[in-house]
Scaffold this motif. Sequence first.
Motif, PDB file in Angstrom:
ATOM      1  N   MET A  81      -3.636   3.744   5.869  1.00 26.65           N
ATOM      2  CA  MET A  81      -2.996   5.219   5.680  1.00 26.65           C
ATOM      3  C   MET A  81      -3.396   6.019   6.711  1.00 26.65           C
ATOM      4  O   MET A  81      -4.573   6.326   6.634  1.00 26.65           O
ATOM      5  N   ASN A  82      -2.679   6.464   7.729  1.00 27.06           N
ATOM      6  CA  ASN A  82      -3.460   7.312   8.851  1.00 27.06           C
ATOM      7  C   ASN A  82      -2.562   8.744   8.838  1.00 27.06           C
ATOM      8  O   ASN A  82      -1.170   8.726   8.393  1.00 27.06           O
ATOM      9  N   SER A  83      -2.946   9.885   9.242  1.00 31.31           N
ATOM     10  CA  SER A  83      -2.351  10.935   9.517  1.00 31.31           C
ATOM     11  C   SER A  83      -1.708  11.441   8.022  1.00 31.31           C
ATOM     12  O   SER A  83      -0.613  11.985   8.025  1.00 31.31           O
ATOM     13  N   LEU A  84      -2.738  11.213   7.130  1.00 32.69           N
ATOM     14  CA  LEU A  84      -2.244  11.677   5.754  1.00 32.69           C
ATOM     15  C   LEU A  84      -1.831  13.104   5.899  1.00 32.69           C
ATOM     16  O   LEU A  84      -2.568  13.950   6.409  1.00 32.69           O
ATOM     17  N   LYS A  85      -0.823  13.285   4.659  1.00 33.28           N
ATOM     18  CA  LYS A  85      -0.312  14.696   4.513  1.00 33.28           C
ATOM     19  C   LYS A  85      -0.461  14.951   2.938  1.00 33.28           C
ATOM     20  O   LYS A  85      -0.572  13.907   2.111  1.00 33.28           O
ATOM     21  N   ALA A  86      -0.545  16.283   2.770  1.00 36.16           N
ATOM     22  CA  ALA A  86      -0.665  16.563   1.271  1.00 36.16           C
ATOM     23  C   ALA A  86       0.626  15.870   0.324  1.00 36.16           C
ATOM     24  O   ALA A  86       0.199  15.388  -0.657  1.00 36.16           O
ATOM     25  N   GLU A  87       1.660  15.676   0.993  1.00 36.85           N
ATOM     26  CA  GLU A  87       2.694  15.097   0.088  1.00 36.85           C
ATOM     27  C   GLU A  87       2.635  13.570   0.085  1.00 36.85           C
ATOM     28  O   GLU A  87       3.338  12.841  -0.768  1.00 36.85           O
ATOM     29  N   SER A 112       7.484  -8.295 -10.616  1.00 37.52           N
ATOM     30  CA  SER A 112       7.225  -8.818 -11.889  1.00 37.52           C
ATOM     31  C   SER A 112       5.634  -8.308 -12.260  1.00 37.52           C
ATOM     32  O   SER A 112       5.336  -8.204 -13.148  1.00 37.52           O
ATOM     33  N   TYR A 113       4.947  -8.364 -11.105  1.00 39.67           N
ATOM     34  CA  TYR A 113       3.455  -8.052 -11.193  1.00 39.67           C
ATOM     35  C   TYR A 113       2.950  -6.792 -10.537  1.00 39.67           C
ATOM     36  O   TYR A 113       3.393  -6.637  -9.478  1.00 39.67           O
ATOM     37  N   TRP A 114       2.003  -6.039 -11.240  1.00 42.13           N
ATOM     38  CA  TRP A 114       1.698  -4.518 -10.814  1.00 42.13           C
ATOM     39  C   TRP A 114       0.227  -4.527 -11.024  1.00 42.13           C
ATOM     40  O   TRP A 114      -0.540  -5.167 -11.955  1.00 42.13           O
ATOM     41  N   GLY A 115      -0.613  -3.716 -10.032  1.00 46.38           N
ATOM     42  CA  GLY A 115      -1.908  -3.461 -10.261  1.00 46.38           C
ATOM     43  C   GLY A 115      -1.855  -2.125 -11.081  1.00 46.38           C
ATOM     44  O   GLY A 115      -1.012  -1.716 -11.269  1.00 46.38           O
ATOM     45  N   GLN A 116      -3.304  -1.733 -11.357  1.00 46.49           N
ATOM     46  CA  GLN A 116      -3.530  -0.678 -12.015  1.00 46.49           C
ATOM     47  C   GLN A 116      -3.265   0.568 -11.389  1.00 46.49           C
ATOM     48  O   GLN A 116      -3.514   1.741 -12.130  1.00 46.49           O
ATOM     49  N   GLY A 117      -3.041   0.823 -10.146  1.00 53.53           N
ATOM     50  CA  GLY A 117      -3.028   2.024  -9.378  1.00 53.53           C
ATOM     51  C   GLY A 117      -4.476   2.366  -8.711  1.00 53.53           C
ATOM     52  O   GLY A 117      -5.306   2.402  -9.473  1.00 53.53           O
ATOM     53  N   THR A 118      -4.323   3.179  -7.885  1.00 51.95           N
ATOM     54  CA  THR A 118      -5.445   3.963  -7.268  1.00 51.95           C
ATOM     55  C   THR A 118      -4.890   4.981  -6.771  1.00 51.95           C
ATOM     56  O   THR A 118      -3.880   5.407  -6.014  1.00 51.95           O
ATOM     57  N   LEU A 119      -5.757   6.316  -6.941  1.00 49.05           N
ATOM     58  CA  LEU A 119      -5.308   7.674  -6.832  1.00 49.05           C
ATOM     59  C   LEU A 119      -5.652   7.877  -5.316  1.00 49.05           C
ATOM     60  O   LEU A 119      -6.958   7.790  -5.184  1.00 49.05           O
ATOM     61  N   VAL A 120      -4.935   8.538  -4.617  1.00 54.24           N
ATOM     62  CA  VAL A 120      -4.925   9.158  -3.459  1.00 54.24           C
ATOM     63  C   VAL A 120      -4.704  10.463  -3.344  1.00 54.24           C
ATOM     64  O   VAL A 120      -3.551  11.094  -3.782  1.00 54.24           O
ATOM     65  N   THR A 121      -5.720  11.388  -3.080  1.00 61.61           N
ATOM     66  CA  THR A 121      -5.713  13.112  -2.906  1.00 61.61           C
ATOM     67  C   THR A 121      -5.804  13.305  -1.681  1.00 61.61           C
ATOM     68  O   THR A 121      -6.797  13.046  -0.882  1.00 61.61           O
ATOM     69  N   VAL A 122      -4.602  13.997  -0.956  1.00 58.11           N
ATOM     70  CA  VAL A 122      -4.844  14.560   0.244  1.00 58.11           C
ATOM     71  C   VAL A 122      -4.958  16.045   0.100  1.00 58.11           C
ATOM     72  O   VAL A 122      -4.109  16.706  -0.093  1.00 58.11           O
ATOM     73  N   SER A 123      -6.053  16.640   0.445  1.00 59.06           N
ATOM     74  CA  SER A 123      -6.410  18.194   0.280  1.00 59.06           C
ATOM     75  C   SER A 123      -7.438  18.548   0.875  1.00 59.06           C
ATOM     76  O   SER A 123      -8.527  17.885   1.178  1.00 59.06           O
ATOM     77  N   SER A 124      -7.333  19.750   1.404  1.00 58.75           N
ATOM     78  CA  SER A 124      -8.571  20.364   2.219  1.00 58.75           C
ATOM     79  C   SER A 124      -9.391  21.087   1.237  1.00 58.75           C
ATOM     80  O   SER A 124     -10.479  21.776   1.666  1.00 58.75           O
TER      81      SER A 124
END
Length: 124
Positions: A81-87, A112-124
């Motif tokens: 993920m490049n050029s990340l935005k707040a959204e 059918s199969y899902w991982g547990q999720g990982t949080l991405v926070t884009v903020s200054s």
Amino acid sequence: VQLQASGGGLVQPGGSLRLSCAASVRTFSNYCMGWFRQAPGKEREFVAGINWNGDTNYADSVKGRFTISRDNPKKMVYLQMNSLKAEDTAVYYCAGEWNFRTTVIVTPGEYSYWGQGTLVTVSS
């Protein structure tokens, strides 16, 4: 089948992150793998997917900024993920489905199969 997502964190706008998803499955190369995200108060949405044959698909909102890839021998899928935005702030989930269709699966309900999720926070 178990999927383990990792790589999330806090990043400034314009920055980059690489998410990883490790799969415990015998025939990983036969799976379509996808990344989805869910922001607070919003529905889970498709971000990117890569099919068994290497074909990819991206949400319009991330085209040109995100790249999905897979390493079949390592049973890994990545989301650069490049050029990340707040959204882009959301919990990101990897998903997998045994699939030989020629099109990438973009609907959450078809995985059918899902991982547990990982949080991405884009903020200054």
